[in-house]
Design a protein around this motif. Structure first.
Motif, mmCIF file in Angstrom:
data_model
loop_
_atom_site.group_PDB
_atom_site.id
_atom_site.type_symbol
_atom_site.label_atom_id
_atom_site.label_comp_id
_atom_site.label_asym_id
_atom_site.label_seq_id
_atom_site.Cartn_x
_atom_site.Cartn_y
_atom_site.Cartn_z
ATOM 1 N N ARG A 158 0.817 -1.224 0.000
ATOM 2 C CA ARG A 158 0.000 0.000 0.000
ATOM 3 C C ARG A 158 0.840 1.258 0.000
ATOM 4 N N LEU A 159 0.252 2.291 -0.594
ATOM 5 C CA LEU A 159 0.773 3.647 -0.437
ATOM 6 C C LEU A 159 -0.104 4.334 0.592
ATOM 7 N N ILE A 160 0.526 4.974 1.565
ATOM 8 C CA ILE A 160 -0.180 5.569 2.693
ATOM 9 C C ILE A 160 0.134 7.055 2.762
ATOM 10 N N ASP A 161 -0.897 7.861 3.000
ATOM 11 C CA ASP A 161 -0.737 9.286 3.291
ATOM 12 C C ASP A 161 -0.882 9.470 4.794
ATOM 13 N N SER A 162 0.104 10.088 5.432
ATOM 14 C CA SER A 162 0.022 10.406 6.858
ATOM 15 C C SER A 162 0.025 11.914 7.010
ATOM 16 N N GLY A 163 -0.907 12.430 7.833
ATOM 17 C CA GLY A 163 -1.063 13.872 7.992
ATOM 18 C C GLY A 163 -0.526 14.373 9.316
ATOM 19 N N PHE A 164 0.275 15.436 9.250
ATOM 20 C CA PHE A 164 0.881 16.049 10.427
ATOM 21 C C PHE A 164 0.644 17.554 10.386
ATOM 22 N N ARG A 165 0.529 18.146 11.550
ATOM 23 C CA ARG A 165 0.436 19.609 11.644
ATOM 24 C C ARG A 165 1.397 20.059 12.715
ATOM 25 N N SER A 166 2.321 20.906 12.310
ATOM 26 C CA SER A 166 3.323 21.425 13.235
ATOM 27 C C SER A 166 2.701 22.450 14.175
ATOM 28 N N ASP A 167 3.293 22.598 15.351
ATOM 29 C CA ASP A 167 2.891 23.665 16.251
ATOM 30 C C ASP A 167 3.196 25.027 15.628
ATOM 31 N N HIS A 168 4.150 25.035 14.683
ATOM 32 C CA HIS A 168 4.532 26.243 13.945
ATOM 33 C C HIS A 168 4.382 25.931 12.463
ATOM 34 N N ALA A 169 3.219 26.260 11.898
ATOM 35 C CA ALA A 169 2.889 25.873 10.525
ATOM 36 C C ALA A 169 3.876 26.399 9.491
ATOM 37 N N ALA A 170 4.643 27.422 9.815
ATOM 38 C CA ALA A 170 5.627 27.961 8.873
ATOM 39 C C ALA A 170 6.722 26.936 8.556
ATOM 40 N N GLU A 171 6.886 25.909 9.408
ATOM 41 C CA GLU A 171 7.902 24.871 9.183
ATOM 42 C C GLU A 171 7.529 23.924 8.049
ATOM 43 N N HIS A 172 6.264 23.852 7.706
ATOM 44 C CA HIS A 172 5.798 22.861 6.729
ATOM 45 C C HIS A 172 6.526 22.950 5.396
ATOM 46 N N ASN A 173 6.740 24.162 4.872
ATOM 47 C CA ASN A 173 7.384 24.296 3.560
ATOM 48 C C ASN A 173 8.793 23.708 3.556
ATOM 49 N N GLU A 174 9.544 23.937 4.614
ATOM 50 C CA GLU A 174 10.899 23.388 4.701
ATOM 51 C C GLU A 174 10.856 21.857 4.721
#
Length: 198
Positions: A158-174
């Motif tokens: 299987r291919l799996i998508d796992s979702g995370f949200r940082s306490d500081h959303a600005a980190e997501h792009n990096e």
């Protein structure tokens, strides 16, 4: 009798005492409502367990190696669940992947280490990583556009998508940039290794 006395007598006759609350009926309705809520909760729980049974072919989650190397990135935040890749409503519940929790993510040259207090930890080797992107939702959690870091990885068939949200959303792009560059480098390394073997 005068009309005024007749009117007063009529009003007095129409007045009745207030109805007494029927406590037995009220208690019956409350017990019935409580039983209905319990039944709905039980059916939801059985559905969750059935989904886990259907996903029983999913192999055990890998654990982090003893020495994964130095951290390239680390993040604290929330783990919002895993779904079948590309189907953001098809939640995967086997092996605790459906349990939301706090998360400590660490990205090393060996892969992605997912540490979840109170839930099952797992590790995604860099060879299993397929993609990282920003998205707006995953099974049961919808945020603003780009508010969720979604990592696609292979596990078993299987291919799996796992979702995370940082306490500081600005980190997501990096995170998206670094994971995708690691995947690209891993594919180049694999192709050069295959070419050398031929």
């Amino acid at each position: 009798m005068t009309p005024a006395t007749l009117l007063a007598a009529g009003l007095a006759a129409e007045k009745k005492s207030a109805e007494v609350t029927d406590w037995a009926a009220r208690a019956g309705w409350l017990v019935g409502l409580a039983l209905f809520v319990a039944l709905v909760y039980w059916l939801m729980r059985e559905g969750w367990k059935w989904r886990g049974t259907l996903q029983g072919d999913l192999p055990e989650l890998p654990s982090a190696p003893d020495d994964p190397g130095p951290a390239r990135l680390s993040m604290s935040g929330r783990y919002h669940g895993s779904t079948t890749a590309g189907q953001w409503l098809d939640r995967i519940v086997a092996h605790g992947l459906g349990t939301r929790s706090r998360v400590e993510l660490t990205l090393t040259d060996a892969g992605l280490d997912v540490v979840r207090p109170g839930a099952t930890d797992f590790f995604v080797p860099v060879a299993q990583l397929r993609e990282a992107r920003l998205d707006k939702g995953i099974a049961g959690k919808v945020l603003t556009e780009g508010g969720l870091l979604v990592v696609t990885w292979a596990h078993g068939e299987r291919l799996i998508d796992s979702g995370f949200r940082s306490d500081h959303a600005a980190e997501h792009n990096e995170w998206v940039d670094v994971i995708n560059s690691m995947i690209d480098n891993s594919m180049i390394d694999n192709n050069s290794t295959e070419g050398a073997e031929r």
